[in-house]
Design a protein around this motif. Structure first.
Motif, PDB file in Angstrom:
ATOM      1  N   THR A   1       0.826  -1.214   0.000  1.00 56.82           N
ATOM      2  CA  THR A   1       0.000   0.000   0.000  1.00 56.82           C
ATOM      3  C   THR A   1       0.857   1.260   0.000  1.00 56.82           C
ATOM      4  O   THR A   1       0.520   2.243  -0.645  1.00 56.82           O
ATOM      5  CB  THR A   1      -0.943   0.016   1.213  1.00 56.82           C
ATOM      6  OG1 THR A   1      -0.192  -0.148   2.421  1.00 56.82           O
ATOM      7  CG2 THR A   1      -1.977  -1.088   1.114  1.00 56.82           C
ATOM      8  N   GLN A   2       1.972   1.224   0.724  1.00 56.65           N
ATOM      9  CA  GLN A   2       2.832   2.408   0.783  1.00 56.65           C
ATOM     10  C   GLN A   2       3.381   2.751  -0.595  1.00 56.65           C
ATOM     11  O   GLN A   2       3.438   3.924  -0.986  1.00 56.65           O
ATOM     12  CB  GLN A   2       3.975   2.178   1.770  1.00 56.65           C
ATOM     13  CG  GLN A   2       4.855   3.404   1.968  1.00 56.65           C
ATOM     14  CD  GLN A   2       5.882   3.207   3.074  1.00 56.65           C
ATOM     15  OE1 GLN A   2       5.774   2.291   3.892  1.00 56.65           O
ATOM     16  NE2 GLN A   2       6.892   4.055   3.106  1.00 56.65           N
TER      17      GLN A   2
ATOM     18  N   MET B   1       0.647   4.297  -2.678  1.00 60.33           N
ATOM     19  CA  MET B   1       0.259   5.633  -2.227  1.00 60.33           C
ATOM     20  C   MET B   1       1.122   6.732  -2.825  1.00 60.33           C
ATOM     21  O   MET B   1       0.698   7.879  -2.916  1.00 60.33           O
ATOM     22  CB  MET B   1       0.334   5.714  -0.699  1.00 60.33           C
ATOM     23  CG  MET B   1      -0.854   5.094  -0.004  1.00 60.33           C
ATOM     24  SD  MET B   1      -0.630   5.121   1.790  1.00 60.33           S
ATOM     25  CE  MET B   1      -2.260   4.571   2.311  1.00 60.33           C
TER      26      MET B   1
ATOM     27  N   PRO C   1      -2.223   8.795  -3.995  1.00 57.31           N
ATOM     28  CA  PRO C   1      -2.383   9.176  -2.583  1.00 57.31           C
ATOM     29  C   PRO C   1      -3.830   9.406  -2.144  1.00 57.31           C
ATOM     30  O   PRO C   1      -4.086   9.502  -0.945  1.00 57.31           O
ATOM     31  CB  PRO C   1      -1.579  10.477  -2.478  1.00 57.31           C
ATOM     32  CG  PRO C   1      -1.602  11.052  -3.857  1.00 57.31           C
ATOM     33  CD  PRO C   1      -1.568   9.871  -4.772  1.00 57.31           C
TER      34      PRO C   1
ATOM     35  N   LEU D   1      -6.651   2.130  -0.477  1.00 52.09           N
ATOM     36  CA  LEU D   1      -5.291   1.972   0.063  1.00 52.09           C
ATOM     37  C   LEU D   1      -5.257   2.314   1.551  1.00 52.09           C
ATOM     38  O   LEU D   1      -4.713   1.572   2.368  1.00 52.09           O
ATOM     39  CB  LEU D   1      -4.314   2.863  -0.709  1.00 52.09           C
ATOM     40  CG  LEU D   1      -4.046   2.463  -2.163  1.00 52.09           C
ATOM     41  CD1 LEU D   1      -3.281   3.568  -2.876  1.00 52.09           C
ATOM     42  CD2 LEU D   1      -3.274   1.158  -2.225  1.00 52.09           C
ATOM     43  N   TRP D   2      -5.847   3.452   1.913  1.00 43.20           N
ATOM     44  CA  TRP D   2      -5.882   3.855   3.314  1.00 43.20           C
ATOM     45  C   TRP D   2      -6.691   2.853   4.136  1.00 43.20           C
ATOM     46  O   TRP D   2      -6.331   2.512   5.274  1.00 43.20           O
ATOM     47  CB  TRP D   2      -6.500   5.251   3.445  1.00 43.20           C
ATOM     48  CG  TRP D   2      -5.741   6.324   2.740  1.00 43.20           C
ATOM     49  CD1 TRP D   2      -6.025   6.853   1.511  1.00 43.20           C
ATOM     50  CD2 TRP D   2      -4.562   6.999   3.191  1.00 43.20           C
ATOM     51  NE1 TRP D   2      -5.116   7.832   1.189  1.00 43.20           N
ATOM     52  CE2 TRP D   2      -4.200   7.939   2.189  1.00 43.20           C
ATOM     53  CE3 TRP D   2      -3.787   6.909   4.342  1.00 43.20           C
ATOM     54  CZ2 TRP D   2      -3.102   8.777   2.314  1.00 43.20           C
ATOM     55  CZ3 TRP D   2      -2.678   7.754   4.469  1.00 43.20           C
ATOM     56  CH2 TRP D   2      -2.342   8.666   3.454  1.00 43.20           C
TER      57      TRP D   2
ATOM     58  N   MET E   1       3.401  11.596   3.789  1.00 45.70           N
ATOM     59  CA  MET E   1       2.324  11.731   2.813  1.00 45.70           C
ATOM     60  C   MET E   1       1.759  13.152   2.803  1.00 45.70           C
ATOM     61  O   MET E   1       1.504  13.719   1.745  1.00 45.70           O
ATOM     62  CB  MET E   1       1.221  10.724   3.120  1.00 45.70           C
ATOM     63  CG  MET E   1       1.639   9.264   2.994  1.00 45.70           C
ATOM     64  SD  MET E   1       2.279   8.832   1.365  1.00 45.70           S
ATOM     65  CE  MET E   1       0.836   9.107   0.333  1.00 45.70           C
TER      66      MET E   1
END
Length: 291
Positions: free
Chosen positions: A99-100, A103, A107, A112-113, A139
């Motif tokens: 996920t990072q 992102m 973003p 993803l979050w 981020m």
């Protein structure tokens, strides 16, 4: 538009257009093939390494494909069941990395979050929340007004606050006004809230139009004032500091809506005659300068 130099349009030959179209069609075919592989695994209820890998490939290409995230969690739950802490941490760390990486280019993709939340809530230990806060800093450094990042930050801070006083605290920051906290727990959460206030201030001073930072600040301040036990005079002095900050923002960009929304909240927090008259004076002065 007048006085704007026109740039030459890219002119492609028929051959270049055909080559681009062929490349796009090849990419689409490749994507469809990967999607077909994933769908076959899902139809079969497959929880193998190959099934997990098919979701990894597809999500790397399209992180907004929410049903793939759902199926991936089904596979992960199968693997997490009965695993010890070390195995759980290793498995979930892979998804946090996945996920990072996504992102960085996506973003503002909610899924993803959301998947990071799911992973963190199953990751053993409590030091994860401080580490996650560092990631959110990065981020929001890339996009200080990413509202999804701000919402996620509040979630992480709330989880961190709960980890400071396990089993004892209501939701943060409302917990600061609760009588349920011990003196030690209140001090720990108050320190965290004050750190967050400083963070919002840095973001606001960098860009007065950061609505999310102003909004977060309006949620923190009343709870901090409660926790500090400020009397009427103390609260009035604290509000004056906020009005001074607002005045800087107003004179910098008087048309910015986020500043006026915060100003409305702050005036409403103590609508005394003195406050109203003082703020009317500030607004009249600002209006005179704008004439």
């Amino acid at each position: 538009m007048h006085n704007v130099r026109r740039t030459a349009r890219e002119v492609l030959s028929d051959e270049a257009i055909a080559a681009r179209r062929a490349q796009e069609e090849a990419s689409l075919r490749a994507y469809k093939e990967r999607e077909a592989t994933y769908l076959e695994h899902r139809r079969n209820g497959d929880v193998s390494d190959d099934a997990l890998a098919s979701t990894t490939v597809l999500l790397s290409l399209n992180p907004e494909y929410y049903s793939v995230w759902n199926y991936r969690r089904t596979i992960l739950l199968h693997r997490l069941d009965g695993a010890d802490d070390a195995a759980r941490a290793a498995l979930l760390a892979e998804d946090l990395t996945l996920t990072q990486e996504s992102m960085r280019t996506h973003p503002k993709v909610y899924w993803l979050w959301n998947h990071r939340r799911w992973c963190l809530e199953r990751l053993p230990g409590t030091d994860k929340w401080r580490k996650e806060l560092a990631l959110v800093d990065v981020m929001l450094g890339m996009d200080p007004r990413n509202f999804m990042g701000w919402n996620y930050r509040r979630y992480v801070v709330s989880a961190l606050a709960s980890a400071l006083v396990p089993g004892e605290a209501p939701a943060f920051p409302a917990s600061l006004s609760s009588g349920a906290l011990s003196a030690e727990a209140r001090a720990a959460q108050l320190a965290l809230a004050q750190e967050e206030l400083q963070y919002t201030l840095r973001k606001i001073e960098a860009n007065f139009s950061n609505f999310s930072a102003w909004h977060y600040r309006s949620k923190l301040l009343p709870r901090v004032w409660d926790a500090l036990g400020l009397d009427d005079a103390g609260r009035a002095a604290a509000r004056e500091e906020e009005f001074a900050l607002l005045q800087q923002a107003m004179y910098t960009d008087p048309s910015d809506q986020s500043v006026w929304l915060y100003h409305s909240w702050l005036v409403g927090a103590a609508p005394s005659r003195t406050t109203l008259e003082a703020q009317i004076g500030v607004i009249e002065e600002l209006a005179a300068l704008d004439d």
